[in-house]
Each structure stands twice: as structure tokens, then as C-alpha cells.
Design an enzyme around this catalytic site. Structure first.
Site, PDB file in Angstrom:
ATOM      1  CG  ASP A   9      40.006-123.701 -28.574  1.00  0.00           C
ATOM      2  OD1 ASP A   9      41.505-124.470 -28.204  1.00  0.00           O
ATOM      3  OD2 ASP A   9      40.227-123.262 -29.435  1.00  0.00           O
ATOM      4  CG  ASP A  11      46.700-122.323 -31.697  1.00  0.00           C
ATOM      5  OD1 ASP A  11      46.194-121.194 -30.783  1.00  0.00           O
ATOM      6  OD2 ASP A  11      46.686-123.092 -31.873  1.00  0.00           O
ATOM      7  CG  ASP A 194      38.853-124.376 -32.667  1.00  0.00           C
ATOM      8  OD1 ASP A 194      39.208-123.797 -31.972  1.00  0.00           O
ATOM      9  OD2 ASP A 194      39.464-124.291 -34.099  1.00  0.00           O
TER      10      ASP A 194
HETATM   11 MG   LIG Z   1      41.046-124.281 -31.456  1.00  0.00          MG
END
Ligand SMILES: [Mg+2]
Length: 252
Positions: A9, A11, A194
Site C-alpha cells: 500500500d 498512503d 495500514d
Molecule cells: Mg493506506
């Protein structure tokens, strides 16, 4: 020796959630390059947003954009799970009260996208170049029903900043398609993320790392039997922490 493919991922993982910086991850990226391990980006971002970053970081794996809806291979092949026009059309079939609670990128000016994401106008223009999924804000009660448009073949997932209306292909499925294309029987998958929209791919990977993000309560959603590595550090520092942990495990 087993090949490893890394899927990550952006961001809040490889990139800082606020500043989009990645400096803290560079030593880990270098270690992966030295080990001959390719990195694929798997993001809710558009292909237009990911491509300059991938070029800058010299990442050689296929690009998975828009939460899995778009897969772009190095030879120029695009594997798309849907089309943005169909998604925006489906939104307009919702009852008026529900539709009014949804503000998609298609309903926003580039300036609004820029204000909401903290991206400058140039970057926001790239973010608005949706091909197969629609990020949106929800102003209705509680959370939107994930199956709101299931009859049209689309469903809703939650990302870091926005909800996303996506075709029936998530990050985990997109990774499996990439692995199937790869024609190698013995590939170990490492995945890092995240957000709630990363959980499926983290659990599907051979080794998954949940990057600490104090804004999101993702650990509460994990099955009690999970074996994910939970980083202590946030963002790109946590990313590097996980990669160095996995590289050390691989050596032993
Ligand atoms: Mg993310």
C-alpha cells in the site's frame, strides 16, 4: 531459492499519511533491490498518480491501482475490473436521500479534491483520473451499507481518507491475478498496508505486515488467529521495520 514478491500500500505505509514522504523507507527499498526482490504498489490511488512515483523509486513490479480494480503490467497490458462511467451511472440509480449523502470525486472539482486530500492541484488532477473505482465522502448516518450497489456489481470498502466504490475485485484478488500471470510455482508473497482495505491482502500473503496507524483501528478487525507482523513505527519507518524483519527471517 524461493522468489519473493512484495506488494505494498502507499498512503500510511510506504508514504507518510500526511506529507507523502518516503525517505525513511529508502534503506529498506535498497535492501530489497539488492536481494533482487521486486516491489509492486497496491493502492487506492490511480494509475496516473502511481506511475511517476514508481518511476522515481525504480519499482519494477506490476502496478495495482484503485484498490485492485486496475492492474498495469510492464508490457503495457491493462487488466481492468470495471469502468468508471458504469460506477457513476450506478450511483445515480440510488434513492435520492442516499445519493445526496455520497460525494464522489465525480461530484467534486479538482480544487475540492485538492483541499480534501492535501494534494496540490497538479497531483489532485492525477488523483481525479479514475478508471475503475470512485472514492467518496459519506455524510449519511453511521457507515454506508457495503452492499448498497451489490446488485450492480459494485461494493464499498473503507480506505484511509475515503470510502471507495469498487468493482468486485479487491487488493487480495488483484495480487492473486498478478501471481497467476507470473508463471512461477514457488513465489512467496509479502504484503504491507495500514488500512481496513489492506486487511484481505495482508491475510492472503505468506507474510503480512500491518503498519501502525494511530488514526485507524485496524487491529480490532483482525481475526484472533492472524500471524501478521504489527509494526511499532508508523508510515515509511514502520514499512522499513517490517521489510528488515522479513529479510532477516528469510535468511534464517
Ligand atoms: Mg493506506
Amino acid at each position: 531459492m524461493t522468489d519473493v514478491m512484495v506488494f505494498t500500500d502507499l498512503d500510511g505505509s510506504l508514504l507518510d499519511h500526511e506529507t507523502y514522504a518516503f525517505d525513511a523507507a529508502l534503506p529498506a527499498l535498497e535492501a530489497l533491490a539488492q536481494a533482487g526482490i521486486r516491489v509492486s504498489v497496491v493502492s487506492s490511488k490511480t494509475r496516473a498518480e502511481i506511475m511517476p512515483l514508481v518511476a522515481q523509486l525504480k519499482l519494477e513490479g506490476p502496478i495495482i491501482a484503485e484498490n485492485g480494480a486496475i492492474i498495469a503490467y510492464a508490457d503495457g497490458t491493462i487488466d481492468s475490473a470495471g469502468h468508471i462511467d458504469d460506477i457513476r451511472e450506478a450511483l445515480n440509480t440510488l434513492p435520492e436521500a442516499v445519493r445526496a449523502a455520497i460525494k464522489g470525486f465525480g461530484d467534486m472539482s479538482v480544487t475540492e479534491v485538492s483541499e480534501l486530500t492535501g494534494l496540490d492541484e497538479t497531483a489532485a488532477t492525477l488523483a481525479a483520473k479514475r478508471e475503475a473505482s470512485e472514492p467518496f465522502l459519506w455524510s449519511g448516518e453511521g457507515v454506508p451499507d457495503t452492499d448498497l450497489l451489490a446488485d450492480k456489481g459494485f461494493y464499498i470498502i473503507r480506505g484511509g481518507r475515503f470510502y471507495h466504490l469498487i468493482p468486485r475485485r479487491d487488493k487480495a484478488e488483484a495480487i492473486m491475478r498478478v501471481i497467476a500471470q507470473n508463471n512461477k510455482s514457488d513465489v512467496q508473497i509479502w504484503a504491507l498496508g495500514d488500512g481496513p482495505n489492506d486487511v484481505s491482502m495482508l491475510l492472503a500473503a505468506d507474510r503480512g505486515a500491518l503498519i501502525c496507524n494511530p488514526h485507524l483501528q485496524v487491529t480490532a478487525q483482525l481475526p484472533s488467529t492472524h500471524t501478521l507482523y504489527l509494526t511499532k513505527q508508523v508510515g515509511p519507518s514502520g514499512w522499513a521495520e517490517a521489510i528488515f524483519t522479513f529479510l532477516a527471517e528469510k535468511k534464517t
